[in-house]
Write a protein that holds these residues in place. Structure first.
Motif, PDB file in Angstrom:
ATOM      1  N   GLU A  54      52.038  32.779  38.670  1.00 14.82           N
ATOM      2  CA  GLU A  54      50.927  33.537  39.245  1.00 14.82           C
ATOM      3  C   GLU A  54      50.755  34.873  38.534  1.00 14.82           C
ATOM      4  O   GLU A  54      49.629  35.272  38.202  1.00 14.82           O
ATOM      5  CB  GLU A  54      51.171  33.752  40.744  1.00 14.82           C
ATOM      6  CG  GLU A  54      51.056  32.476  41.557  1.00 14.82           C
ATOM      7  CD  GLU A  54      51.375  32.671  43.020  1.00 14.82           C
ATOM      8  OE1 GLU A  54      50.866  31.882  43.843  1.00 14.82           O
ATOM      9  OE2 GLU A  54      52.136  33.614  43.353  1.00 14.82           O
ATOM     10  N   ALA A  58      47.489  35.797  36.185  1.00 16.96           N
ATOM     11  CA  ALA A  58      46.668  36.961  36.502  1.00 16.96           C
ATOM     12  C   ALA A  58      46.556  37.874  35.284  1.00 16.96           C
ATOM     13  O   ALA A  58      45.473  38.381  34.960  1.00 16.96           O
ATOM     14  CB  ALA A  58      47.260  37.721  37.683  1.00 16.96           C
ATOM     15  N   THR A  61      44.229  36.158  32.502  1.00 21.97           N
ATOM     16  CA  THR A  61      42.801  36.100  32.827  1.00 21.97           C
ATOM     17  C   THR A  61      42.206  37.475  33.111  1.00 21.97           C
ATOM     18  O   THR A  61      40.979  37.632  33.109  1.00 21.97           O
ATOM     19  CB  THR A  61      42.557  35.205  34.053  1.00 21.97           C
ATOM     20  OG1 THR A  61      43.273  35.740  35.172  1.00 21.97           O
ATOM     21  CG2 THR A  61      43.002  33.773  33.773  1.00 21.97           C
ATOM     22  N   SER A  63      42.591  38.855  36.022  1.00 19.34           N
ATOM     23  CA  SER A  63      42.311  38.873  37.447  1.00 19.34           C
ATOM     24  C   SER A  63      43.285  39.805  38.158  1.00 19.34           C
ATOM     25  O   SER A  63      44.437  39.958  37.744  1.00 19.34           O
ATOM     26  CB  SER A  63      42.443  37.456  38.024  1.00 19.34           C
ATOM     27  OG  SER A  63      42.220  37.447  39.418  1.00 19.34           O
ATOM     28  N   LYS A  65      44.706  39.321  41.068  1.00 18.82           N
ATOM     29  CA  LYS A  65      45.786  38.473  41.569  1.00 18.82           C
ATOM     30  C   LYS A  65      45.457  37.015  41.272  1.00 18.82           C
ATOM     31  O   LYS A  65      44.304  36.655  41.032  1.00 18.82           O
ATOM     32  CB  LYS A  65      45.980  38.646  43.085  1.00 18.82           C
ATOM     33  CG  LYS A  65      46.423  40.032  43.520  1.00 18.82           C
ATOM     34  CD  LYS A  65      47.882  40.292  43.166  1.00 18.82           C
ATOM     35  CE  LYS A  65      48.331  41.653  43.688  1.00 18.82           C
ATOM     36  NZ  LYS A  65      49.749  41.925  43.379  1.00 18.82           N
ATOM     37  N   ALA A  66      46.490  36.181  41.309  1.00 21.23           N
ATOM     38  CA  ALA A  66      46.315  34.737  41.158  1.00 21.23           C
ATOM     39  C   ALA A  66      47.222  34.046  42.160  1.00 21.23           C
ATOM     40  O   ALA A  66      48.369  34.456  42.358  1.00 21.23           O
ATOM     41  CB  ALA A  66      46.652  34.297  39.733  1.00 21.23           C
ATOM     42  N   SER A  79      38.834  28.816  48.390  1.00 25.06           N
ATOM     43  CA  SER A  79      37.945  29.872  47.906  1.00 25.06           C
ATOM     44  C   SER A  79      36.622  29.870  48.661  1.00 25.06           C
ATOM     45  O   SER A  79      36.080  30.933  49.002  1.00 25.06           O
ATOM     46  CB  SER A  79      37.705  29.717  46.406  1.00 25.06           C
ATOM     47  OG  SER A  79      38.893  29.942  45.685  1.00 25.06           O
ATOM     48  N   THR A 202      36.518  35.260  36.727  1.00 23.04           N
ATOM     49  CA  THR A 202      36.787  36.628  37.189  1.00 23.04           C
ATOM     50  C   THR A 202      35.502  37.410  37.463  1.00 23.04           C
ATOM     51  O   THR A 202      35.549  38.617  37.679  1.00 23.04           O
ATOM     52  CB  THR A 202      37.648  37.405  36.171  1.00 23.04           C
ATOM     53  OG1 THR A 202      36.918  37.555  34.947  1.00 23.04           O
ATOM     54  CG2 THR A 202      38.954  36.685  35.897  1.00 23.04           C
ATOM     55  N   THR A 208      38.261  29.715  40.401  1.00 28.56           N
ATOM     56  CA  THR A 208      39.321  28.712  40.495  1.00 28.56           C
ATOM     57  C   THR A 208      39.579  28.051  39.140  1.00 28.56           C
ATOM     58  O   THR A 208      38.664  27.895  38.326  1.00 28.56           O
ATOM     59  CB  THR A 208      38.972  27.610  41.518  1.00 28.56           C
ATOM     60  OG1 THR A 208      37.789  26.911  41.093  1.00 28.56           O
ATOM     61  CG2 THR A 208      38.734  28.211  42.892  1.00 28.56           C
ATOM     62  N   MET A 224      44.603  27.144  40.633  1.00 29.88           N
ATOM     63  CA  MET A 224      44.828  28.578  40.801  1.00 29.88           C
ATOM     64  C   MET A 224      43.568  29.214  41.366  1.00 29.88           C
ATOM     65  O   MET A 224      42.456  28.869  40.967  1.00 29.88           O
ATOM     66  CB  MET A 224      45.176  29.221  39.465  1.00 29.88           C
ATOM     67  CG  MET A 224      45.746  30.626  39.554  1.00 29.88           C
ATOM     68  SD  MET A 224      47.461  30.693  40.085  1.00 29.88           S
ATOM     69  CE  MET A 224      48.345  30.176  38.599  1.00 29.88           C
ATOM     70  N   LEU A 226      41.705  32.798  41.601  1.00 33.46           N
ATOM     71  CA  LEU A 226      41.638  34.140  41.028  1.00 33.46           C
ATOM     72  C   LEU A 226      40.836  35.012  41.978  1.00 33.46           C
ATOM     73  O   LEU A 226      39.696  34.683  42.317  1.00 33.46           O
ATOM     74  CB  LEU A 226      40.968  34.098  39.652  1.00 33.46           C
ATOM     75  CG  LEU A 226      41.590  33.160  38.610  1.00 33.46           C
ATOM     76  CD1 LEU A 226      40.780  33.193  37.320  1.00 33.46           C
ATOM     77  CD2 LEU A 226      43.050  33.518  38.339  1.00 33.46           C
ATOM     78  N   ALA A 232      43.299  37.521  47.806  1.00 29.12           N
ATOM     79  CA  ALA A 232      44.446  36.766  47.311  1.00 29.12           C
ATOM     80  C   ALA A 232      45.521  36.646  48.388  1.00 29.12           C
ATOM     81  O   ALA A 232      46.151  35.591  48.549  1.00 29.12           O
ATOM     82  CB  ALA A 232      45.019  37.417  46.056  1.00 29.12           C
TER      83      ALA A 232
END
Length: 380
Positions: A54, A58, A61, A63, A65-66, A79, A202, A208, A224, A226, A232
Motif C-alpha cells: 500500500e 501510494a 502513483t 496518491s 493513500k492506497a 469506491s 488520482t 481504482t 487497490m 487510491l 482511505a
C-alpha cells in the motif's frame, strides 16, 4: 495481412509455440518474497507486505493513500459506496468496458447510464457526457444532479482508461464539476499510465487499480483504492468487515466487506512493483514495433493520446470493418497466435440491455473493428 502479422508476432516473441494475449512474468524477487510470507505464517490479510504494498503503490502513483483489496471489482464497489452511491442512483459510465465496471455499479443497487466514447482515447467522451446531461438532467435547489424525466439522482461518473490509454480527464473533470457529480476513475488497466504528468486514478474523488493475472503487473488477484486520507481510512474500515480496533473483542459497527488483500498476494505485488518501469519499457517497445508494422496499411494502430504516457497494457488495432476484423481473429487464433475482439458493449448484455444510454455511434463503430494483439512483456 494476417499471415504477415502472425510472422511478425512470432519473430518478436521468438517462439513457434502458442502465444497468449497477455501472460505474467516473474523475473524478480517474487519467489523470495512469497516464501518469506510462508515462513512468517502471515499469509492472510494482515502482514508486513500488505502495509508495504500500500505504501509503495501510494508513492508510485502519487496518491495520498492506497488501500489494497482482494480484486479490482471490490475496489470499485467500495469506491462507489464512498462516493455516496445509493440504491436507485444513476452512475454514468461507458459501454466499451469490461463487465466489472458495470457490475460494481449494480452491487450498489444503482443503475448504469451508458455514454459514448471518444475514438481517439477509447474512453468516456466529455462532449457526449455534457450533451446527455444538458438534454436529460438538471441541478435541483440543493445543487444535486437529477434527471428531468423522473428526478433520479445522478451520483457518479466512472470513466475507464481503456487498454491503459488515459481518457480525456480535463474534459471529464470540467463536466462533472459543473454538474456536481463525483468522478471515480476505473484505472484497472492503466497502472503506470500518466495524463499530463499525473498518474491515472488520482484525478477523481477516488480511483481504482487491478492486479489480476493478465494485468501489467500481478498479485494473482488483487486491486487497490487510491484516495485521500479520510476516504482511505473509511475504505480500509469497510474492506476489513467494519471491525473496530480491539485487542480481542469482535465489534463491527456497520455493514462491512471481507475485501482485504492477503499478505501472500501483496508479497508478489511488492516484487512486481519493483520491476514495473522495466515492464512498461518493454511494452512500449512492443507498441512501437506494432506501430511500425501497421504503418502504411489499412489498419489503424491505437496510439497513446497526446500529452499522455500509456502503459500499452493491451495493444490494439482498428480494422477496416467487421469482415476484416473477423478474418484477422479467425486466422490468428487458428494458428496459435491469440487475439481477441474488444468486449461486447455493456448495453448489448442481457442484464444491462434496458439501461439508459445516449447515442453510442463511436462505441458501436469500435466494437465491430477493434482487435487486441499479443501484449506480454518480453524479458530479455
Amino acid at each position: 495481412m494476417s499471415d504477415q502479422l502472425i510472422q511478425f508476432v512470432r519473430d518478436y516473441f521468438k517462439t513457434l509455440e502458442f502465444i497468449p494475449l497477455h501472460a505474467p512474468v516473474f523475473p524478480g524477487r517474487e519467489k523470495e518474497y512469497v516464501a518469506d510470507t510462508i515462513e512468517s505464517t502471515f499469509v492472510s490479510s494482515v502482514g508486513a507486505y500488505v502495509d508495504r504494498f500500500e505504501k509503495d503503490m501510494a508513492s508510485y502513483t502519487g496518491s495520498s493513500k492506497a488501500v489494497a483489496t482482494v480484486n479490482g471489482t471490490a475496489a470499485l464497489h467500495i469506491s462507489l459506496k464512498l462516493a455516496g452511491v445509493e440504491a436507485g442512483d444513476l452512475v454514468i459510465t461507458q459501454p466499451l468496458t469490461f463487465v466489472a465496471t458495470c457490475n460494481a455499479i449494480a452491487y450498489c443497487n444503482a443503475e448504469p447510464v451508458f455514454i459514448d466514447v471518444d475514438r481517439e482515447t477509447l474512453g468516456l467522451s466529455a462532449k457526449a457526457l455534457e450533451a446527455w446531461l444538458e438534454e436529460n438532467a438538471k441541478l435541483d435547489t440543493e445543487g444535486v444532479c437529477r434527471t428531468r424525466a423522473d428526478n433520479k439522482v445522478v451520483r457518479a461518473c466512472v470513466p475507464m482508461h481503456t487498454f491503459g490509454h488515459p481518457a480525456d480527464l480535463d474534459g471529464l473533470i470540467s463536466v462533472t464539476h459543473r454538474w456536481n457529480i463525483s468522478l471515480v476513475e476505473d484505472a484497472a488497466e492503466s497502472l503506470g499510465s500518466f495524463y499530463k504528468g499525473k498518474h491515472t486514478g488520482t484525478f477523481g474523488t477516488l480511483g481504482t487499480l487491478s492486479f489480476n493475472g493478465n494485468k501489467i503487473m500481478t498479485t494473482g488477484g488483487g486491486g487497490m483504492i487510491l484516495a485521500g486520507g479520510a476516504l482511505a481510512a473509511r475504505a480500509k474500515h469497510l474492506t476489513t468487515t467494519a471491525k473496530k480496533p480491539h485487542a480481542y473483542e469482535y465489534i463491527h459497527d456497520e455493514l462491512g466487506y471481507n475485501y482485504r488483500l492477503p499478505n501472500l498476494n501483496a508479497a508478489l505485488g511488492c516484487a512486481q512493483l519493483e520491476q514495473l518501469e522495466t515492464f512498461i519499457g518493454a511494452k512500449r517497445a512492443l507498441a512501437a514495433a506494432y506501430e511500425d508494422f501497421f504503418s502504411g496499411t489499412n489498419q489503424e494502430f491505437v496510439r497513446e493520446p497526446a500529452d499522455c504516457r500509456s502503459n500499452y497494457w493491451l495493444n490494439a488495432v482498428i480494422c477496416e470493418d467487421k469482415a476484416h476484423r473477423d478474418e484477422l481473429l479467425h486466422t490468428t487464433n487458428s494458428q496459435g497466435v491469440m487475439t481477441r475482439p474488444v468486449w461486447t458493449l455493456m448495453n448489448h448484455l442481457a442484464m444491462y440491455r434496458g439501461s439508459r444510454r445516449g447515442a453510442l455511434s463511436n462505441a458501436e463503430w469500435l466494437e465491430s473493428r477493434v482487435v487486441n494483439l499479443p501484449s506480454s512483456v518480453v524479458v530479455e
